[in-house]
Write a protein that holds these residues in place. Structure first.
Motif, mmCIF file in Angstrom:
data_model
loop_
_atom_site.group_PDB
_atom_site.id
_atom_site.type_symbol
_atom_site.label_atom_id
_atom_site.label_comp_id
_atom_site.label_asym_id
_atom_site.label_seq_id
_atom_site.Cartn_x
_atom_site.Cartn_y
_atom_site.Cartn_z
ATOM 1 N N VAL A 576 0.872 -1.176 0.000
ATOM 2 C CA VAL A 576 0.000 0.000 0.000
ATOM 3 C C VAL A 576 0.909 1.227 0.000
ATOM 4 O O VAL A 576 1.707 1.417 0.925
ATOM 5 C CB VAL A 576 -0.919 -0.006 1.237
ATOM 6 C CG1 VAL A 576 -1.722 1.286 1.314
ATOM 7 C CG2 VAL A 576 -1.836 -1.222 1.203
ATOM 8 N N GLU A 578 0.594 4.213 0.689
ATOM 9 C CA GLU A 578 0.515 5.099 1.854
ATOM 10 C C GLU A 578 1.237 4.526 3.079
ATOM 11 O O GLU A 578 1.360 5.201 4.103
ATOM 12 C CB GLU A 578 -0.944 5.416 2.184
ATOM 13 C CG GLU A 578 -1.601 6.367 1.184
ATOM 14 C CD GLU A 578 -1.934 5.707 -0.147
ATOM 15 O OE1 GLU A 578 -2.016 4.456 -0.196
ATOM 16 O OE2 GLU A 578 -2.098 6.432 -1.144
ATOM 17 N N ASP A 579 1.701 3.287 2.978
ATOM 18 C CA ASP A 579 2.478 2.703 4.078
ATOM 19 C C ASP A 579 3.982 2.925 3.905
ATOM 20 O O ASP A 579 4.767 2.532 4.768
ATOM 21 C CB ASP A 579 2.216 1.192 4.169
ATOM 22 C CG ASP A 579 0.794 0.877 4.601
ATOM 23 O OD1 ASP A 579 0.111 1.789 5.113
ATOM 24 O OD2 ASP A 579 0.367 -0.287 4.424
ATOM 25 N N PRO A 612 0.711 -1.460 9.210
ATOM 26 C CA PRO A 612 0.144 -1.062 10.499
ATOM 27 C C PRO A 612 -0.538 -2.238 11.205
ATOM 28 O O PRO A 612 -1.184 -3.070 10.570
ATOM 29 C CB PRO A 612 -0.883 0.014 10.119
ATOM 30 C CG PRO A 612 -1.191 -0.215 8.689
ATOM 31 C CD PRO A 612 -0.005 -0.879 8.067
ATOM 32 N N GLU A 614 -2.713 -1.630 13.792
ATOM 33 C CA GLU A 614 -4.039 -1.175 14.216
ATOM 34 C C GLU A 614 -4.823 -0.659 13.016
ATOM 35 O O GLU A 614 -4.253 -0.015 12.141
ATOM 36 C CB GLU A 614 -3.925 -0.060 15.267
ATOM 37 C CG GLU A 614 -3.309 -0.507 16.581
ATOM 38 C CD GLU A 614 -1.792 -0.593 16.516
ATOM 39 O OE1 GLU A 614 -1.187 0.083 15.666
ATOM 40 O OE2 GLU A 614 -1.210 -1.379 17.296
ATOM 41 N N THR A 615 -6.117 -0.950 13.009
ATOM 42 C CA THR A 615 -6.953 -0.469 11.911
ATOM 43 C C THR A 615 -7.763 0.764 12.305
ATOM 44 O O THR A 615 -8.347 1.407 11.435
ATOM 45 C CB THR A 615 -7.929 -1.555 11.448
ATOM 46 O OG1 THR A 615 -8.729 -1.933 12.575
ATOM 47 C CG2 THR A 615 -7.194 -2.773 10.920
ATOM 48 N N ALA A 616 -7.813 1.083 13.598
ATOM 49 C CA ALA A 616 -8.654 2.209 14.031
ATOM 50 C C ALA A 616 -8.222 3.489 13.330
ATOM 51 O O ALA A 616 -7.039 3.809 13.261
ATOM 52 C CB ALA A 616 -8.568 2.381 15.541
ATOM 53 N N LEU A 617 -9.214 4.212 12.840
ATOM 54 C CA LEU A 617 -8.908 5.458 12.133
ATOM 55 C C LEU A 617 -8.343 6.491 13.099
ATOM 56 O O LEU A 617 -7.420 7.231 12.749
ATOM 57 C CB LEU A 617 -10.196 5.945 11.465
ATOM 58 C CG LEU A 617 -10.139 6.905 10.307
ATOM 59 C CD1 LEU A 617 -9.076 6.542 9.291
ATOM 60 C CD2 LEU A 617 -11.509 6.964 9.636
ATOM 61 N N TYR A 618 -8.892 6.531 14.308
ATOM 62 C CA TYR A 618 -8.406 7.459 15.337
ATOM 63 C C TYR A 618 -8.304 6.688 16.637
ATOM 64 O O TYR A 618 -9.176 5.888 16.952
ATOM 65 C CB TYR A 618 -9.367 8.644 15.501
ATOM 66 C CG TYR A 618 -9.683 9.286 14.188
ATOM 67 C CD1 TYR A 618 -8.719 9.998 13.483
ATOM 68 C CD2 TYR A 618 -10.945 9.135 13.608
ATOM 69 C CE1 TYR A 618 -8.993 10.555 12.253
ATOM 70 C CE2 TYR A 618 -11.231 9.691 12.369
ATOM 71 C CZ TYR A 618 -10.258 10.400 11.699
ATOM 72 O OH TYR A 618 -10.526 10.931 10.474
ATOM 73 N N SER A 619 -7.262 6.955 17.380
ATOM 74 C CA SER A 619 -7.077 6.194 18.604
ATOM 75 C C SER A 619 -6.179 6.955 19.559
ATOM 76 O O SER A 619 -5.268 7.669 19.139
ATOM 77 C CB SER A 619 -6.446 4.834 18.271
ATOM 78 O OG SER A 619 -6.038 4.179 19.451
ATOM 79 N N SER A 620 -6.432 6.793 20.842
ATOM 80 C CA SER A 620 -5.533 7.367 21.834
ATOM 81 C C SER A 620 -4.518 6.334 22.316
ATOM 82 O O SER A 620 -3.675 6.646 23.146
ATOM 83 C CB SER A 620 -6.328 7.927 23.023
ATOM 84 O OG SER A 620 -7.145 6.924 23.578
ATOM 85 N N ARG A 623 0.319 3.284 18.498
ATOM 86 C CA ARG A 623 0.222 2.558 17.224
ATOM 87 C C ARG A 623 1.553 1.858 16.955
ATOM 88 O O ARG A 623 2.606 2.345 17.343
ATOM 89 C CB ARG A 623 -0.109 3.512 16.083
ATOM 90 C CG ARG A 623 -1.506 4.109 16.177
ATOM 91 C CD ARG A 623 -1.794 5.062 15.041
ATOM 92 N NE ARG A 623 -3.114 5.664 15.158
ATOM 93 C CZ ARG A 623 -4.239 5.140 14.684
ATOM 94 N NH1 ARG A 623 -4.198 3.980 14.035
ATOM 95 N NH2 ARG A 623 -5.392 5.753 14.831
#
Lengths: 660, 660
Positions: A576, A578-579, A612, A614-620, A623
């Motif tokens: 990908v 973007e990676d 990556p 993690e797949t979460a778009l936003y995370s606290s 990563r």
């Protein structure tokens, strides 16, 4: 004073048609210009990157454009008015301009074509058709003449009537200056005279009438330059003055879209529709230099500076927004939704040339070189017959690119086909932009192999043989041959990207400066002398201004004037894009294999692919990722999308390990 | 089986109108749904953030919307058809929907308004007007009826006829369920019956006719739910099945724009116009649950997952592109040109509610909470009478925001006025989304102070008094009063953002899990018991997925469900917002001074302002800057632009000194 110029048979310029007639943009002797262009065909490209592109234009692009013009609505909208087509009236409001730009392209090419070349006859047929369509009072516009529901000059916002007229005028100027395509100038002058009668200083048309799309201003000035007929210049100046007072109204996108919110002379910012803004500035410079209006010239410079310092893509492109094709806010330069229209790149080239002539400042030539080698060159496929309308700097993985608004590949034609013929008309005259002259001497503005016949301050001539291996390497060799004993200055532009340079004359190093962007060699050149300029061509990592939020943490790689891009085709399968993160630049690499068709020199880099976790778009939460390291090669941005469709990006995010 | 529902006097649902009639979205007992909504008005907001917004809607937004509807083209386009207006036909193709959405908003409000409240009479007058405009065969659409040149159903791409019909149906369903606005249902059923006759499974209209803008699907299902008339459901199902085969053609933006490139049941990606996509999915879930079509439901879940994991703004908004109002590619989420239409946020809320009911999965309630507190709440000013149509996450310094496409401030109305009445209809029914019930018990989905009358599995009722200080703090107290001895489960959603939580019953800590997003307390609640859920509310630094290129190197700050933003008004004078870098978060701060009107809790952070030394947009030379350090306060994103116009950003670039 009016020069004798009733038809193409008597063009202005330094000599006879085809042997010294002026090229595009020919300031009069009275103009404010610091520099003068050489006559059309004073230079002839002989080899190299630009030569090859010009040849491709002549053999592929221009025939393709004429095919499309002849077979499509551009011709049929006109032909139906004289009973030569049964096709319905259709297409954009300015389909006539496709005809005019194609004709202009042929006109610039004509001086080096044999008299029986089919392109000439095809263009002549179009010129003759326009002549037959023209009404007795000079009016010609197929979209208005063909639609009984539309009155002349009734839709200044979108009707494009003066815009369309402008392109006819430009085509006719090219025809006249090259002594080709008889009849074009008469047609154009009849229309121009009508425009003067309506919208000149004493015009009887609607007071304050402003055309939504600037273009007629520069065209009228060029027609003035050709003919010496002052009302053309006065009408151009008037169009500039009436704009900027909100007369066009807000309409769909607001006054600024039309550059009608602020008078050009008071403007501090580039705003609105990019092509309109750039064409307007082009006309403003033309009017300014011919009327001696330093304030107007300063305004154009001011808006250029705003563009250049806050609203220009690293490819030289202008205009970030798709919705209204507009420039966007300062530092609003998203790579993936860059609109970056090909016509805006052409307009930038035209504008920078005018500013170069007016000021003599080398940075305008740098800008020309940059936009030519990147945004503008990217518009055309290797085949010469497919084009980008918009020129994004990042095509995302999985991009939904079926629609012509943002396709994954170049297309053969467009619903709005302004770009392909515009590219053609620029490229057939590309050699006219290589050199300039001044009372001091001759300036080599662009590094391309060419033979040149240049008039010297003394009135004598010099013959220059230029060999340059730019953009791929850094040597430019100029052999000067002249019988003139007088001293004059040969100036060679040292590109802004060159980190180091050296120059020699007849093999002896010369200790010269280039404080203003030129190495200036003043001496008598009588006899034959060889000048060699070597500039260092290295891979540069360009960082964006920190306010360019969209590419934070990224660099763009450039080598010489060429910006490079990473394509999907050059990544390990399944990656990908973007990676990918840049670890380090390895350097330039000679191309081989399939990539050799794209360019002789690629850029090699070590990258890491961060898979990556993690797949979460936003995370606290933190990563993390797995990392693969690869060596990849980047291709010139202007050659992207010449292989399989796939993702591409110019701006490379840096890995944490990068020295950046 | 058809329920008796000939008019508003006989709504379906658990009880009489105004005392238990269904609210928006009422799955039938046969539906696949895991959860059921409570009846309309089973819950009443009593205090707090959502209560205040609902009150503002009733006192300010809804009257303002009705003013605009009555005084503008929305009403006059209809009124002129029956000789009650001299205004010309004008506006978007769907101006009738402004009327319908305003009527729907009043209908939902009606059960708590006194019978003589002026809003009721004003809505009734609009309902009566539509009735008079309606043709004998049931057709009603002012833009078609008013224009002799337009035939019915002749412009499926842009005519919005079924879309407009859908909003009438939804208004009528609201009227019927609330026992208000007599006549609305008869009008709607007559039109719905015509739609069935034309476009139902046995319809006589154009085979394969697809409406460019989904909406009628969900409306027809809701009308089916109200009336039990199966052809409405079958027609909704048919509209879903005929879409996705390219019947609408490419038109301006391609088939994907209309979600007509891939059948919804085969779709894997969210594409095209955001509101269309979301409304389509809303209808798909409604059809799926009522027809028992697990495959269709799975498709909707799949597309939701694609949206949620790759195409959602950190504000919960959807749709990045201005040009075609479309969703954009995966990870294409530019903050400064976020389109993020308010109507898309509303649609997201509607869709997530349906998926919550269908699946019982808490993350849909999290999504509802998130979009409600951010993208959706941002749409409305503190005054309740000004609105954003698009909701950017970054307004750049110097933004040219004069045009309504991307203004610097909320506007009172829009050329396309879809959003304000849409906001009103959602907010007057906001209390209907707080809780759900199931065979196991009752679920508190959203934390807002309310009194609730909930039917229990036994058939008995429980009275719940909920006090919650969310979104500003973390305590929710529920006092349950019931005479029912049976055990049942009270489930309280633990928000996904909560890092820690604890729960007590009658003061005693309970050792419960919340593995699926709910703390589930199963017991007999006979008598009166108090449950207290405490969740930790801290300021979180959200990082984007590394593929979200547009906000690389940035974090967004959130506290509870509220995302915060940094506004120009809170920066030292003269600071360029784009020069600000986050050093560290200090924490939450009680607001004081002028900011107290915005929110009780702000977020405090230490930032540095990096004054750049270099102005070059791109450079291979090192860059440097001076640095000032400041403590600043961020306001809730949904309260931005309630002071002076100025720059704003949600995503804060990290300084090099930040721990990130």
């Amino acid at each position: 004073m009016e020069r004798p110029a009733t038809a193409a048979q008597a063009p202005s310029g330094a000599g006879a048609a085809g042997a010294g007639g002026a090229g595009p943009v020919a300031p009069t002797p009275a103009a404010l210009s610091q520099l003068q262009p050489l006559p059309h065909d004073a230079a002839e490209l002989t080899a190299g990157w630009l030569h090859d592109w010009q040849q491709l234009t002549l053999t592929s692009t221009l025939p393709h454009v004429l095919d499309r013009v002849e077979q499509g609505e551009a011709r049929s909208n006109l032909a139906r008015l004289v009973g030569e087509s049964d096709a319905p009236l259709t297409g954009m409001f300015f389909t006539d301009t496709d005809v005019y730009k194609a004709v202009e392209a042929v006109a610039w090419a004509s001086t080096r074509l044999p008299a029986d070349h089919p392109l000439l006859a095809r263009a002549q047929a179009l010129v003759d058709l326009v002549r037959r369509v023209q009404e007795p009072d000079g009016y010609v516009n197929s979209r208005v003449q063909g639609d009984p529901a539309v009155e002349r000059w009734s839709d200044p916002q979108w009707g494009h009537e003066l815009y369309t007229a402008g392109h006819l005028l430009q085509a006719a100027v090219a025809a006249a200056r090259t002594g080709s395509l008889p009849g074009a100038l008469d047609t154009a002058r009849a229309l121009a005279d009508l425009v003067v009668a309506l919208f000149g200083p004493d015009g009887t048309g609607r007071p304050g009438y402003v055309e939504g799309h600037p273009e007629v201003e520069t065209a009228l000035v060029e027609l003035y330059r050709l003919t010496g007929h002052a009302p053309y210049l006065a009408t151009a100046a008037r169009q500039l003055e009436v704009r900027g007072h909100g007369w066009l109204g807000e309409d769909r996108f607001g006054s600024a879209y039309f550059q009608d919110a602020v008078p050009v002379r008071e403007a501090h910012e580039a705003t609105g529709h990019a092509v309109r803004q750039l064409y307007l500035l082009t006309g403003a410079v033309d009017v300014a230099v011919e009327t001696g209006d330093a304030e107007l010239l300063a305004a154009a410079v001011r808006v250029w500076d705003d563009l250049d310092s806050t609203k220009t893509y690293v490819t030289g492109a202008h205009g970030s927004r798709h919705r209204d094709e507009s420039i966007g806010d300062a530092y609003e330069l998203p790579p993936d939704r860059a609109y970056a229209e090909s016509c805006a790149a052409i307009a930038t080239f035209h504008l920078a040339w005018r500013l170069l002539l007016a000021t003599g400042e080398a940075h305008y030539a740098d800008a020309m070189e940059h936009v030519l080698h990147n945004a503008l060159a990217a518009s055309t496929s290797l085949s010469g017959t497919e084009f980008f309308y918009s020129n994004p700097l990042h095509l995302r993985t999985g991009h939904g690119g079926e629609h012509e608004d943002a396709p994954t590949q170049r297309l053969a034609w467009f619903t709005c086909a302004c770009c392909p013929p515009n590219i053609a008309r620029l490229l057939t005259s590309a050699h006219d932009y290589l050199l300039t002259r001044s009372p001091a001497g001759v300036q080599l503005q662009h590094h391309a192999s060419a033979v040149v016949d240049a008039a010297l301050p003394s009135g004598a001539h010099a013959h220059l043989e230029v060999e340059s291996d730019q953009p791929w390497a850094g040597t430019t060799r100029v052999v000067v041959t002249t019988e003139d004993d007088d001293a004059w200055e040969l100036a060679l532009r040292v590109p802004a990207w060159a980190r180091d340079w050296s120059v020699s004359v007849d093999g002896a190093p010369v200790d010269a400066e280039a404080a203003d962007g030129y190495v200036r060699l003043r001496r008598s050149w009588a006899g034959q002398h060889e000048v060699v300029l070597n500039v260092g061509v290295t891979v540069r990592q360009l960082t964006p201004h920190p306010r360019v939020d969209a590419v934070r943490g990224c660099v763009a790689l450039a080598r010489g004037p060429v910006v490079y891009a990473l394509e999907q085709a050059d990544l390990p399968e399944g990656t990908v894009l973007e990676d990918v993160r840049l670890r380090r630049v390895i350097g330039a690499a000679r191309s081989s294999g399939p990539a050799a068709a794209l360019a002789p020199v690629l850029v090699e880099a070590e990258v890491e692919v961060q898979h990556p976790h993690e797949t979460a778009l936003y995370s606290s939460a933190p990563r993390s990722h797995d990392t693969d390291v690869h060596v990849v090669r980047l291709v010139p941005y202007h050659r992207w999308a010449n292989r399989s469709p796939g993702a591409m990006r110019v701006w490379l995010p840096l890995s944490d390990t990068s020295a950046g």
